[in-house]
Design an enzyme around this catalytic site. Structure first.
Site, PDB file in Angstrom:
ATOM      1  N   LYS A 169      22.269  -3.218  37.660  1.00  0.00           N
ATOM      2  CA  LYS A 169      23.372  -3.345  37.611  1.00  0.00           C
ATOM      3  C   LYS A 169      23.887  -4.013  36.287  1.00  0.00           C
ATOM      4  O   LYS A 169      23.553  -5.062  35.974  1.00  0.00           O
ATOM      5  CB  LYS A 169      23.677  -3.456  38.876  1.00  0.00           C
ATOM      6  CG  LYS A 169      25.587  -3.045  39.348  1.00  0.00           C
ATOM      7  CD  LYS A 169      26.361  -3.280  38.332  1.00  0.00           C
ATOM      8  CE  LYS A 169      26.697  -5.643  38.186  1.00  0.00           C
ATOM      9  NZ  LYS A 169      27.732  -5.548  37.167  1.00  0.00           N
ATOM     10  N   GLY A 200      28.544  -0.565  37.435  1.00  0.00           N
ATOM     11  CA  GLY A 200      30.019  -0.753  37.939  1.00  0.00           C
ATOM     12  C   GLY A 200      30.458  -2.294  38.405  1.00  0.00           C
ATOM     13  O   GLY A 200      29.369  -3.016  37.481  1.00  0.00           O
ATOM     14  N   GLY A 202      30.763  -6.588  39.444  1.00  0.00           N
ATOM     15  CA  GLY A 202      29.574  -7.557  39.942  1.00  0.00           C
ATOM     16  C   GLY A 202      30.846  -7.238  41.427  1.00  0.00           C
ATOM     17  O   GLY A 202      29.792  -7.647  42.493  1.00  0.00           O
ATOM     18  N   SER A 203      32.327  -8.180  41.868  1.00  0.00           N
ATOM     19  CA  SER A 203      32.759  -8.341  42.846  1.00  0.00           C
ATOM     20  C   SER A 203      32.324  -7.017  43.528  1.00  0.00           C
ATOM     21  O   SER A 203      32.105  -7.058  45.322  1.00  0.00           O
ATOM     22  CB  SER A 203      34.122  -8.500  42.789  1.00  0.00           C
ATOM     23  OG  SER A 203      34.625  -7.047  42.643  1.00  0.00           O
ATOM     24  N   GLY A 206      28.324  -4.944  42.201  1.00  0.00           N
ATOM     25  CA  GLY A 206      27.086  -6.071  42.250  1.00  0.00           C
ATOM     26  C   GLY A 206      27.183  -6.828  43.841  1.00  0.00           C
ATOM     27  O   GLY A 206      25.834  -7.318  44.351  1.00  0.00           O
ATOM     28  N   GLU A 244      19.127 -16.809  36.142  1.00  0.00           N
ATOM     29  CA  GLU A 244      18.716 -17.161  34.613  1.00  0.00           C
ATOM     30  C   GLU A 244      19.854 -17.203  34.304  1.00  0.00           C
ATOM     31  O   GLU A 244      20.732 -16.146  33.646  1.00  0.00           O
ATOM     32  CB  GLU A 244      18.435 -15.892  33.123  1.00  0.00           C
ATOM     33  CG  GLU A 244      16.956 -16.274  33.244  1.00  0.00           C
ATOM     34  CD  GLU A 244      15.926 -17.255  32.792  1.00  0.00           C
ATOM     35  OE1 GLU A 244      16.593 -17.924  32.351  1.00  0.00           O
ATOM     36  OE2 GLU A 244      14.458 -17.025  33.590  1.00  0.00           O
ATOM     37  N   CYS A 278      22.818 -17.717  25.685  1.00  0.00           N
ATOM     38  CA  CYS A 278      23.244 -18.996  26.325  1.00  0.00           C
ATOM     39  C   CYS A 278      22.971 -19.957  25.976  1.00  0.00           C
ATOM     40  O   CYS A 278      22.911 -21.570  26.225  1.00  0.00           O
ATOM     41  CB  CYS A 278      22.199 -18.544  28.118  1.00  0.00           C
ATOM     42  SG  CYS A 278      20.643 -17.621  27.675  1.00  0.00           S
ATOM     43  N   GLU A 375      30.242 -24.951  28.915  1.00  0.00           N
ATOM     44  CA  GLU A 375      29.798 -23.618  28.673  1.00  0.00           C
ATOM     45  C   GLU A 375      31.108 -23.278  28.395  1.00  0.00           C
ATOM     46  O   GLU A 375      31.328 -22.166  28.887  1.00  0.00           O
ATOM     47  CB  GLU A 375      28.511 -22.864  29.369  1.00  0.00           C
ATOM     48  CG  GLU A 375      28.102 -22.187  28.125  1.00  0.00           C
ATOM     49  CD  GLU A 375      27.667 -21.051  29.379  1.00  0.00           C
ATOM     50  OE1 GLU A 375      28.186 -19.998  30.670  1.00  0.00           O
ATOM     51  OE2 GLU A 375      26.378 -20.830  28.592  1.00  0.00           O
TER      52      GLU A 375
HETATM   53  P1  NAD Z   1      28.434 -12.912  35.085  1.00  0.00           P
HETATM   54  O1  NAD Z   1      28.449 -13.926  36.077  1.00  0.00           O
HETATM   55  O2  NAD Z   1      29.717 -12.950  35.728  1.00  0.00           O
HETATM   56  O3  NAD Z   1      28.628 -11.528  35.088  1.00  0.00           O
HETATM   57  C1  NAD Z   1      26.664 -11.696  34.857  1.00  0.00           C
HETATM   58  C2  NAD Z   1      26.975 -10.295  35.973  1.00  0.00           C
HETATM   59  O4  NAD Z   1      26.521 -10.294  37.332  1.00  0.00           O
HETATM   60  C3  NAD Z   1      26.959  -8.931  35.233  1.00  0.00           C
HETATM   61  O5  NAD Z   1      26.243  -7.939  35.666  1.00  0.00           O
HETATM   62  C4  NAD Z   1      28.478  -9.198  36.299  1.00  0.00           C
HETATM   63  O6  NAD Z   1      28.809  -7.373  36.856  1.00  0.00           O
HETATM   64  C5  NAD Z   1      27.652  -9.405  37.579  1.00  0.00           C
HETATM   65  N1  NAD Z   1      28.248 -10.307  38.885  1.00  0.00           N
HETATM   66  C6  NAD Z   1      29.560 -10.540  39.265  1.00  0.00           C
HETATM   67  N2  NAD Z   1      29.672 -10.744  39.908  1.00  0.00           N
HETATM   68  C7  NAD Z   1      29.250 -10.422  41.303  1.00  0.00           C
HETATM   69  C8  NAD Z   1      28.515 -11.570  42.188  1.00  0.00           C
HETATM   70  N3  NAD Z   1      29.369 -11.534  42.939  1.00  0.00           N
HETATM   71  N4  NAD Z   1      27.984 -10.354  42.845  1.00  0.00           N
HETATM   72  C9  NAD Z   1      26.513  -9.509  42.107  1.00  0.00           C
HETATM   73  N5  NAD Z   1      27.049  -9.152  41.477  1.00  0.00           N
HETATM   74  C10 NAD Z   1      27.928  -9.916  40.220  1.00  0.00           C
HETATM   75  O7  NAD Z   1      28.380 -13.852  33.110  1.00  0.00           O
HETATM   76  P2  NAD Z   1      28.603 -13.213  32.466  1.00  0.00           P
HETATM   77  O8  NAD Z   1      30.161 -13.325  31.906  1.00  0.00           O
HETATM   78  O9  NAD Z   1      28.372 -10.991  32.139  1.00  0.00           O
HETATM   79  O10 NAD Z   1      27.669 -13.803  31.227  1.00  0.00           O
HETATM   80  C11 NAD Z   1      27.422 -15.067  30.627  1.00  0.00           C
HETATM   81  C12 NAD Z   1      27.226 -15.830  31.653  1.00  0.00           C
HETATM   82  O11 NAD Z   1      26.171 -15.860  31.288  1.00  0.00           O
HETATM   83  C13 NAD Z   1      26.675 -16.991  30.471  1.00  0.00           C
HETATM   84  O12 NAD Z   1      27.090 -17.981  31.362  1.00  0.00           O
HETATM   85  C14 NAD Z   1      25.867 -17.684  29.964  1.00  0.00           C
HETATM   86  O13 NAD Z   1      25.618 -18.366  30.039  1.00  0.00           O
HETATM   87  C15 NAD Z   1      24.899 -16.765  30.882  1.00  0.00           C
HETATM   88  N6  NAD Z   1      23.396 -16.174  30.445  1.00  0.00           N
HETATM   89  C16 NAD Z   1      23.428 -16.861  30.277  1.00  0.00           C
HETATM   90  C17 NAD Z   1      20.855 -16.675  29.936  1.00  0.00           C
HETATM   91  C18 NAD Z   1      20.035 -17.159  30.217  1.00  0.00           C
HETATM   92  O14 NAD Z   1      18.793 -16.095  30.173  1.00  0.00           O
HETATM   93  N7  NAD Z   1      20.143 -18.092  31.301  1.00  0.00           N
HETATM   94  C19 NAD Z   1      21.560 -15.685  29.336  1.00  0.00           C
HETATM   95  C20 NAD Z   1      22.476 -15.068  28.976  1.00  0.00           C
HETATM   96  C21 NAD Z   1      23.594 -15.539  29.563  1.00  0.00           C
END
Ligand code: NAD
Length: 467
Positions: A169, A200, A202-203, A206, A244, A278, A375
């Site tokens: 997803k 789709g 996340g909320s 996902g 991650e 990240c 961040e």
């Molecule tokens: P996010 O957490 O908002 O979303 C990430 C993914 O999770 C998306 O696909 C989103 O649709 C899904 N998601 C959101 N809420 C969910 C839920 N309740 N249940 C299941 N899935 C859900 O993050 P973002 O804004 O897309 O990305 C930025 C963040 O990602 C930053 O904090 C960054 O540091 C982190 N990041 C970490 C790494 C790493 O390897 N450690 C790499 C890249 C990005």
């Protein structure tokens, strides 16, 4: 426009859901596509497809699985130009970064894991036991938008090689790269149901996918807040979980080192991809008596950086991925000013179409300020000073995160400092990361590791048979 954005049972599928999300180009602010928001029925079908495919994939010879993954790698290489173009459009990453990093790193990492797996033993003999390593089952792969190809690659490569089947997803802001990857996987000829993609939010999508009782493992890359909430879901059926998460990584410059290099290494992680990385080295620590020289080096480095249309060859910094994310970055910049930090470079939204924020550097920052702790995920560097190396280490470790880091200075001393940083990856001077080494976070930056065999191990169940 093709309205089929769900891929399961080895084919593109009509959705049950009738809801669609628009995909916006952050450079032009125009709608460039739309993808379905998969509902529960769509998710159920994708998970059922992955579940049905699991047994035969898991029992397939590891070498055969590797051949299929190698086909995906070949497809990525063959369609590199298309991948670059779609990432420029939906993410706003610059052409030079999309070409040099976004796609190339995926190729290198896949190649490295494929090389490592060739000699990996899926069965060991321990006294009278045969120890077998195999897949968990269905892995839900939830990915963010900042590296829309590689975040998926880092999950599906190890998960598939270990014998799992996957339901991906991708982030709602960058689904088109994922759809292109699904086309590549389709062409790679994997058995039906081994790879599945659902689009789709996340909320909704996902949330339902990660709660699904037939999902055996959750592999998530994204924000720390969402990562924490996934623990709750994992616990219901005791799912394996790989996280991650976010970072606020330090770069420490030590006396006697190359200050220009420290500035460049740190600044580049905040300029390429607009700082939406990240592992960005977003906190630069310098000795107090080097601050004035550091300011000059920074101003000199930033003066030639081209911000603009990501499609143009010489652009280094493009737009922020979305209007919301741009506002988040601008709010952090305001917060920094309110808390008494001083702008050295940039600090404003750019007066042009698209979600552009000037590359920004703050000085007069203290470690308790919001901009030093949270961040920002944008092109914002904060510079902090220290009196002793001991203090630099303490300040660098004073963070809820621990993903990455850098030390520039005389090598022996720099390595001593690196050993004391509570973080998963550290670069010394010009040291470059090898894709066979682990990537992942300490503290609230995550759980588990990606890349090479370290990555594969997170996707393996272990069974002992005693004879
Ligand atoms: P996010 O957490 O908002 O979303 C990430 C993914 O999770 C998306 O696909 C989103 O649709 C899904 N998601 C959101 N809420 C969910 C839920 N309740 N249940 C299941 N899935 C859900 O993050 P973002 O804004 O897309 O990305 C930025 C963040 O990602 C930053 O904090 C960054 O540091 C982190 N990041 C970490 C790494 C790493 O390897 N450690 C790499 C890249 C990005």
């Amino acid at each position: 426009m093709n309205r089929q954005t769900l891929y399961y049972n080895g084919a593109w599928q009509d959705a049950h859901s009738t809801e669609y999300e628009e995909v916006i180009n952050p450079t032009t602010e125009e709608v460039i596509g739309e993808v379905v928001t998969a509902d529960q029925e769509d998710v159920n079908k994708a998970v059922a497809s992955a579940k049905a495919a699991f047994d035969s994939w898991n029992t397939l010879e590891p070498k055969k699985r590797a051949e299929y993954v190698e086909n995906i790698l070949k497809g990525i290489t063959a369609r590199k130009d298309e991948l670059v173009d779609v990432m420029i459009k939906e993410l706003g990453t610059s052409r030079q970064f999309a070409e040099s990093t976004q796609v190339t790193v995926s190729e290198k990492e896949m190649k490295a894991t494929l090389e490592e797996i060739e000699t990996f033993s899926f069965e060991d003999e321990v006294d009278n036991a045969t120890v077998i390593k195999e897949g968990y089952g269905v892995v839900a792969c939830i990915t963010p938008w900042n590296y829309p190809l590689n975040q998926i690659q880092r999950k599906i490569t190890p998960a598939l090689l270990a014998g799992n089947t996957v339901v991906v997803k991708p982030a709602e802001l960058t689904p088109m790269t994922a759809i292109l990857l699904a086309e590549i996987v389709d062409e790679a000829g994997l058995p039906d149901g081994v790879f599945n993609l659902i689009t789709g939010t996340g909320s909704e999508t996902g949330d339902y996918l990660t709660s699904h009782e037939d999902v055996s493992a959750i592999s998530f890359t994204g924000s720390t807040d969402v990562g924490k909430s996934l623990y709750e879901k994992a616990k219901t059926t005791v799912k394996q979980i790989v996280l991650e998460l976010g970072g606020k990584s330090p770069m420490i410059y030590l006396d006697g080192g190359d200050l220009e290099l420290a500035v460049k290494n740190s600044a580049n992680t905040l300029l390429h991809n607009q700082g939406q990385t990240c592992s960005a080295l977003s906190r630069l620590f310098v000795p107090k008596d080097e601050l004035e020289r550091t300011k000059e080096v920074i101003k000199d480095y930033y003066k030639d950086i081209k911000v603009g249309d990501p499609n143009e060859e010489d652009t280094m910094v493009g737009p922020i991925v979305s209007k919301d994310q741009m506002e988040t970055v601008l709010n952090y910049i305001e917060k920094g000013k309110e808390e008494g930090a001083e702008i050295l470079v940039g600090g404003n939204k750019m007066d042009r179409k698209g979600y552009f924020v000037e590359p920004t550097v703050f000085v007069n920052v203290t470690n308790d300020m919001t901009i030093a702790q949270e961040e920002i995920f944008g092109p914002v560097l904060v510079v902090l000073t220290y009196d002793s190396v001991e203090e630099a280490i303490e300040l660098a470790n004073d963070s809820i995160y621990g993903l990455s880091g850098g030390v520039v200075g005389p090598e022996d001393e720099a390595i001593k400092v690196a050993r004391r940083l509570k973080t998963g990856n550290i670069t010394i001077n010009e040291g470059a990361r090898t894709p066979k080494a682990p990537f992942g976070g300490y503290k609230q930056s995550g759980l588990g590791r990606e890349n090479g065999l370290y990555g594969v191990e997170d996707y393996l169940e272990v069974k002992a048979i005693f004879k």
